[in-house]
Design a protein around this motif. Sequence first.
Motif, PDB file in Angstrom:
ATOM      1  N   GLU A  45       0.825  -1.212   0.000  1.00 37.12           N
ATOM      2  CA  GLU A  45       0.000   0.000   0.000  1.00 37.12           C
ATOM      3  C   GLU A  45       0.861   1.264   0.000  1.00 37.12           C
ATOM      4  N   ASP A  46       1.890   1.292   0.855  1.00 40.13           N
ATOM      5  CA  ASP A  46       2.781   2.460   0.882  1.00 40.13           C
ATOM      6  C   ASP A  46       3.525   2.612  -0.441  1.00 40.13           C
ATOM      7  N   PHE A  47       3.887   1.494  -1.032  1.00 44.44           N
ATOM      8  CA  PHE A  47       4.575   1.520  -2.323  1.00 44.44           C
ATOM      9  C   PHE A  47       3.693   2.162  -3.389  1.00 44.44           C
ATOM     10  N   PHE A  48       2.417   1.779  -3.411  1.00 47.48           N
ATOM     11  CA  PHE A  48       1.491   2.363  -4.385  1.00 47.48           C
ATOM     12  C   PHE A  48       1.328   3.870  -4.146  1.00 47.48           C
ATOM     13  N   GLU A  49       1.318   4.270  -2.885  1.00 50.87           N
ATOM     14  CA  GLU A  49       1.206   5.702  -2.572  1.00 50.87           C
ATOM     15  C   GLU A  49       2.436   6.465  -3.053  1.00 50.87           C
ATOM     16  N   ILE A  50       3.620   5.849  -2.880  1.00 50.02           N
ATOM     17  CA  ILE A  50       4.855   6.484  -3.352  1.00 50.02           C
ATOM     18  C   ILE A  50       4.803   6.659  -4.869  1.00 50.02           C
ATOM     19  N   ASN A  52       2.162   6.954  -6.699  1.00 48.80           N
ATOM     20  CA  ASN A  52       1.175   7.997  -6.998  1.00 48.80           C
ATOM     21  C   ASN A  52       1.742   9.392  -6.755  1.00 48.80           C
ATOM     22  N   ASP A  53       2.516   9.550  -5.674  1.00 46.31           N
ATOM     23  CA  ASP A  53       3.048  10.871  -5.328  1.00 46.31           C
ATOM     24  C   ASP A  53       4.301  11.216  -6.140  1.00 46.31           C
ATOM     25  N   TYR A  54       5.191  10.248  -6.300  1.00 47.27           N
ATOM     26  CA  TYR A  54       6.478  10.505  -6.950  1.00 47.27           C
ATOM     27  C   TYR A  54       6.359  10.511  -8.471  1.00 47.27           C
ATOM     28  N   LYS A  55       5.403   9.736  -8.976  1.00 45.39           N
ATOM     29  CA  LYS A  55       5.128   9.642 -10.414  1.00 45.39           C
ATOM     30  C   LYS A  55       6.379   9.303 -11.234  1.00 45.39           C
ATOM     31  N   PRO A  56       6.984   8.159 -10.940  1.00 45.50           N
ATOM     32  CA  PRO A  56       8.179   7.770 -11.695  1.00 45.50           C
ATOM     33  C   PRO A  56       7.823   7.293 -13.097  1.00 45.50           C
TER      34      PRO A  56
END
Length: 578
Positions: A45-50, A52-56
Motif C-alpha cells: 500500500e505504501d509503495f502504491f502511494e509512493i 502515486n506521489d512521486y510519479k516515476p
Amino acid sequence: MNKNRILFGASYSAIEPLGLLHLGGLARDLGWERSYHLVKDHNFEDFFEIVNDYKPFVVGFNVYTGNHLQLKEAFEHLKKDYPGIMIIVGGPHPTYFPRESKIFADYVVMSEGFYALKGILEGRFKSAIWPPRKSERFPHPDRKTFYDLYPEHANSKIKSIITMTGCPYTCTYCYNSSKPEDIDAPELLSGVTGRLFPNNIRPVEDVIKEGLEIKENWPTEIIYCQDDVHGMDTKHWLPEFVKEWKSKVNLPYHAQMRWEMTKGANGTQRLEMLREAGCFGLTLAIESADKVIRKEILSRGMDQSTMFTGMKKLIDFGFKVRTEQITGLPYGATSEITPMNLRADLDLVKLNVDLKKITGGPTMAWASTFAPYRGTKLGSYCEKMGHYSGDNSDVPDTFFEESILRFPRKWVGLGLEHFKHNNELWLSESELSKYRKQNAELRRIFNFVCLVPRGDELAENYLLTASEFNFNWLSIFTDTHFQNLAASGDYEAIKTLDLSENLEKLGAKKDVSLYLACLPKASLAVSKVQGLIDEKSFSTAIRHHLYDNVLYKDDNMINEIDSSRASDGRKDNFNISS
C-alpha cells in the motif's frame, strides 16, 4: 509520469540494498532523479502511494524466490492503475526464471544489471529479456539519496559494502551453482558459458572512495563486507586494499570467507593481511556436520580437520568468528549411511560445541532452515529424490520458517528416487509436523546451546521431551543440565552456576539468570533485559546484545582507544604537575 525519474524497490531489510544503491548510482550518473522504497511484510500500500506521489517513469525492483508471487500481483495492480509506467525487474529470480518474470514486467534484467540498465535508461534497448552481456565497473553507490529516505539505515552504526561479485565456489544450494541450461529459457544464453553472475572485482580506489564517504558523512563504527568470499587475491588486490583501507579509511570491518582460505602459509598470510587492514571478525559456513553430506549433497568437500585447524588459527589471530549452518537438509540419499533429520541437525550443535571446547571459537553459531529454490542444483535434487514437489509458491521469504520438505524415516541411499511414492519410507504427516517444529525450535535456540557445555545433549533432551517449546521449559531443562554437570564435577558448569548467582545480585531474575550466565559479557546482558517481561522482547534484546556488544564489537579497537585515552590522561597529568 515524469521522464527521467526512477523508483527503485526491494523487500525491507536492516541491511542496505547494495545492488539497488549501485544501480541508483548509475541512474544518477545518467542524470535521472531517484527514489527508493523498501516494502515491509509484503504490504504494497505504501509503495502504491509512493508511485502515486512521486510519479516515476520507471520502477525497478529486486526480485528473489520467496517474494516473486507477491510482486507479480503488485505489478499487475500497478499496470492497471498506471499503464504507462515502465517496470524493470532484476535479481536472482528474474535471472533464473526470465520467461516467467517477463509476464509481469516490461524488462527483465538477468545477472549483473549495469550494462542492461544503462541501455534501458538511455532508450537504446527495447522491452525484452536482457541476458548477461559484459561486466561493467560498479558505479559509485547512491547512498545519500537512500539514507535521506531511510534515516534508520543512515544512523545504524553498521554499514555494508561489497567489493566483488561472482563467488568461485559451486555450493549446490546457491544459485551460483546453476548454469545456463538450468534456467527456464536456456536459448536466451546462446554463447554464454560458465557462471551467470560473473566475477567482477571493484578497483581498490573505488572501495576506498566509498569507505571515506561513509566515514565522513554518517555515524559508523563497523563495516560489514558482504562479499561471498573476501580476500581471495593475496598477490595484488588484497595487499593494495590493506594499505589503502588502513591508511585512509581505518574503519574496523567484518567479512566472510571459506575454511579452505585459512589453510597453509597462504591462509596465514591472508589472515595477517586482513588483521592489518582492520578486519576483526569473519563468518564461515559449516553447513553440515557430516562429511558425506557436505561433499555429495552440498558440494563442499572440506574435511573436519580443516575447520578445527582453521578455527584455531582464526582465534589465535584474534578474530571474532560466526559459523553458519543449514538444518533440515534433504537427508537419506547419499552413497554412505549418514545421520538423519533431527540427529543430523543436532550433530551441528555438537560440532560447534567441540570446536569451542578445543579452539575457543566460534563466537556465535547461526543456523537456518533449508529452502529448495528452483533452479539451484539442490532444488533439483530435492525434486528428483522426492523431498519436494512444489512450484516454490510455498517457499518462505526468510530462512527462519518451518521446513517445506518431506523427509525419509531412515537412510535409503542413492536409490531413494525410486521410492519417492512409497509413503512407508517417508515420515507421516504427524511425524513430519513434529520434526518441522523440532527443527524450527533448534534453529531458534541454536546459538545458545552451542555456548553451553555439552549443549548438544541439552538440545536433544529439550527437543525430545519438553511438553512445550518456550523459554520457561528451556530454562527448566537448562537448570537440570547444569546441575547434573556440576554434580559430576564439571568445572565450566560449576563456574556458570556461580556466575548465575552473581547475576541475580546484579538484578537478573532467577528464571533467566542461568540463561544469561551462558552468554558472552553476561553482566552487560543483564542490563539489556531488565524490565522486559514478554519472551519476544527478551529474545530481541538478547539478539541485539550478541550482535552489538559481542560479534560486531571490535574489542581490540576498544582496547586501543582506552589505551590512547589513558595515555592522553597520563600526558595531561604530567603537564599539570609540571
